[in-house]
Design a protein around this motif. Structure first.
Motif, PDB file in Angstrom:
ATOM      1  N   TYR A 147      35.485  42.292  31.658  1.00 30.70           N
ATOM      2  CA  TYR A 147      36.802  41.811  32.093  1.00 30.70           C
ATOM      3  C   TYR A 147      37.898  42.346  31.174  1.00 30.70           C
ATOM      4  O   TYR A 147      38.937  42.814  31.629  1.00 30.70           O
ATOM      5  CB  TYR A 147      36.843  40.270  32.109  1.00 30.70           C
TER       6      TYR A 147
ATOM      7  N   HIS B  98      38.380  46.026  31.770  1.00 27.80           N
ATOM      8  CA  HIS B  98      39.080  46.239  33.043  1.00 27.80           C
ATOM      9  C   HIS B  98      40.577  45.988  32.883  1.00 27.80           C
ATOM     10  O   HIS B  98      41.410  46.809  33.286  1.00 27.80           O
ATOM     11  CB  HIS B  98      38.500  45.301  34.107  1.00 27.80           C
TER      12      HIS B  98
ATOM     13  N   ARG C 208      44.974  36.913  43.648  1.00 26.69           N
ATOM     14  CA  ARG C 208      43.743  37.702  43.633  1.00 26.69           C
ATOM     15  C   ARG C 208      43.616  38.526  44.923  1.00 26.69           C
ATOM     16  O   ARG C 208      43.389  39.737  44.851  1.00 26.69           O
ATOM     17  CB  ARG C 208      42.530  36.798  43.418  1.00 26.69           C
TER      18      ARG C 208
ATOM     19  N   HIS D  91      45.960  41.467  44.765  1.00 29.76           N
ATOM     20  CA  HIS D  91      45.409  42.534  43.918  1.00 29.76           C
ATOM     21  C   HIS D  91      44.369  43.335  44.706  1.00 29.76           C
ATOM     22  O   HIS D  91      44.409  44.572  44.716  1.00 29.76           O
ATOM     23  CB  HIS D  91      44.790  41.904  42.666  1.00 29.76           C
ATOM     24  N   LEU D  92      43.489  42.629  45.398  1.00 31.03           N
ATOM     25  CA  LEU D  92      42.421  43.313  46.145  1.00 31.03           C
ATOM     26  C   LEU D  92      42.983  44.127  47.308  1.00 31.03           C
ATOM     27  O   LEU D  92      42.526  45.251  47.569  1.00 31.03           O
ATOM     28  CB  LEU D  92      41.386  42.290  46.652  1.00 31.03           C
TER      29      LEU D  92
ATOM     30  N   ILE E  98      44.481  47.254  45.995  1.00 28.23           N
ATOM     31  CA  ILE E  98      43.420  48.176  45.599  1.00 28.23           C
ATOM     32  C   ILE E  98      42.854  48.882  46.833  1.00 28.23           C
ATOM     33  O   ILE E  98      42.600  50.098  46.802  1.00 28.23           O
ATOM     34  CB  ILE E  98      42.293  47.417  44.863  1.00 28.23           C
TER      35      ILE E  98
END
Ligand code: HEM
Ligand code: HEM
Lengths: 222, 182
Positions: free
Chosen positions: B49, B52, B144, B147-148, B151
């Motif tokens: 983590y 990252h 979250r 963010h995904l 991505i």
């Protein structure tokens, strides 16, 4: 998450006083607490004239623990339930005695995975040792409001001596209930490896800080 | 902006492009790995983590540096052999890529701040980066997925971008060569 439907943030205290109590038994907490508190109050022992054990549980306070992560920050959690007996006479603090049992599976930590981990065999091993227990053995008074409680902590089936440093906060009036209350704040640092809990030693400190907060009702004039 | 556009990419611009590309790749791999590693391997999970989050923040910094470089030094005009449609498509995708290179790390950082676990962000395991948000289950439940999603968008664009670059290269256009050797 919480096994009991009782708010744990505000302390309800059905804690009876030891001596000279002047508070009528069914008084002010009833409207706020409702049926559960009424039942809890009924289950309290009758109040005798001299100090006697009082049942304590999570409604009277909180037990928290924290570990340091690489010495950089700390992670803390809370035991959702505990129950035990406390004998406390503010006039004779050295006679204080405490015995508390803590169900090791009922833990508040931010993540479900963290809760699962701490219940696992590498940590509390709750499946095999569902209860951790602390029993005081001796209390020494450092000052009227500060004392040391030496006792035995049993965790994962291992018993070790543990010393609690306790402080009694100033008594103050609880205007809602018309009684005097004070908080007992106790803290201890234990080495988890002494209880065979050696997992993740690279990441999580061996020293675990334990903080206990219990609100007590004081007898009048003490 | 420079008055005359430069004839080709500077060494710094080329280096930054490939450093960013490599870092994005490694950061994404670390992201998948850190989520997949079980909690029993707590130390490894923690390190993944932190790695990252650290590399992601470096990506953000490199992208900001690259944008600054383009604004100050300028960039070479599109290769003349490229059809007009390809040029505008490339300009559009490059703009989006830059936006995502900033937004993906920023969204990740905000998600990490709001995460209920309340684990600090330590740049390379030592330098604490203050979190702008307090832990919040509700915020994390939004940040979250953001963010995904970003991505996912970045992945699609990078795939298209790299395929286009390889395609032009195979058709003999100097696009890849000038980004590689200047
Ligand atoms: C170029 C930059 C980045 C890329 C490509 C990237 C990629 C990823 C990927 C692939 C995942 C895994 C998703 C999954 O498998 O569920 C992820 C999750 C995550 N990333 Fe990033 N990330 C970047 C930057 C950052 C930064 C800078 C931070 C924080 C400082 C961050 C924080 C997070 C968090 C909190 C998660 C969710 C982890 C979880 O579900 O427990 N990311 N990221
Ligand atoms: C995460 C991966 C990547 C990102 C974020 C990325 C981003 C960018 C961006 C933003 C540009 C615009 C030029 C600029 O203004 O700097 C660019 C140019 C370019 N990229 Fe990438 N890139 C990635 C991977 C790749 C890969 C894998 C290839 C080759 C297979 C590639 C080949 C090129 C080429 C040839 C150019 C130059 C275009 C020109 O000269 O007009 N990139 N890249």
């Amino acid at each position: 998450m919480r096994p009991l439907g009782i708010p744990t943030s505000g302390f309800s205290s059905t804690f009876a006083n030891a001596k000279n109590h002047t508070v009528p038994p069914t008084q002010p907490f009833l409207p706020r607490r409702g049926l559960l508190a009424a039942l809890a109050a009924l289950s309290l022992p009758p109040r005798p004239a001299k100090p006697s054990p009082y049942r304590i549980d999570e409604r009277f306070g909180a037990i928290r623990f924290s570990v340091s992560v690489l010495g950089l920050f700390s992670v803390s959690g809370r035991f959702l339930r505990f129950f035990g007996d406390l004998t406390l006479d503010p006039r004779r603090p050295e006679a204080t005695a405490i015995a508390v049992s803590v169900p090791t599976a009922d833990i508040d930590l931010p993540l479900a995975e963290q809760r699962d981990l701490i219940r696992s065999a590498a940590y509390f091993d709750s499946a095999n040792y569902p209860i951790a227990r602390f029993v005081s053995q001796a209390v020494s008074v450092l000052a009227p409001d500060r004392f040391l409680i030496d006792g035995l902590l049993t965790l994962r089936g291992v018993t070790n001596p543990v010393r609690l440093e306790a402080r009694l906060t100033e008594r103050r009036r609880d205007p809602q209930r018309g009684i005097d209350v004070a908080d007992v704040l106790a803290q201890a640092t234990v080495s988890r490896s002494a209880f065979g809990m050696v997992a993740d030693r690279l990441l999580l400190s061996d020293r675990v800080r334990i903080e206990i907060q219990v609100r007590i009702e004081l007898p009048d004039g003490s | 902006m420079a008055a005359e556009p430069p004839a080709t990419w500077s060494l710094a611009q080329r280096r930054l492009h490939w450093i960013i590309a490599a870092l994005v790749f490694v950061t994404a791999l670390l992201g998948v790995a850190m989520v997949a590693v079980p909690f029993e391997a707590l130390f490894a999970k923690f390190l993944l983590y932190q790695a990252h989050k650290s590399l992601g923040l470096v990506v953000c910094t490199c992208a900001a540096a690259q944008i600054t470089l383009h604004l100050t030094r300028g960039r070479p005009p599109p290769d003349p052999s490229l059809p007009t449609l390809h040029r505008s498509a490339a300009a559009f995708v490059h703009g989006l890529l830059f936006a995502l290179l900033l937004l993906v790390p920023v969204s990740g950082f905000l998600a990490a701040s709001a995460a209920p676990a309340a684990i600090p962000t330590l740049l390379f395991g030592i330098v604490p980066i203050p979190h702008p948000l307090a832990p919040s289950e509700a915020l994390y439940a939004v940040l979250r997925p953001v963010h995904l999603a970003l991505i996912a968008a970045l992945s699609v664009l990078v795939l298209g971008h790299a395929s286009a670059a390889l395609l032009h290269h195979r058709r003999g256009r100097p696009v890849l060569r000038r980004m590689w050797r200047g």
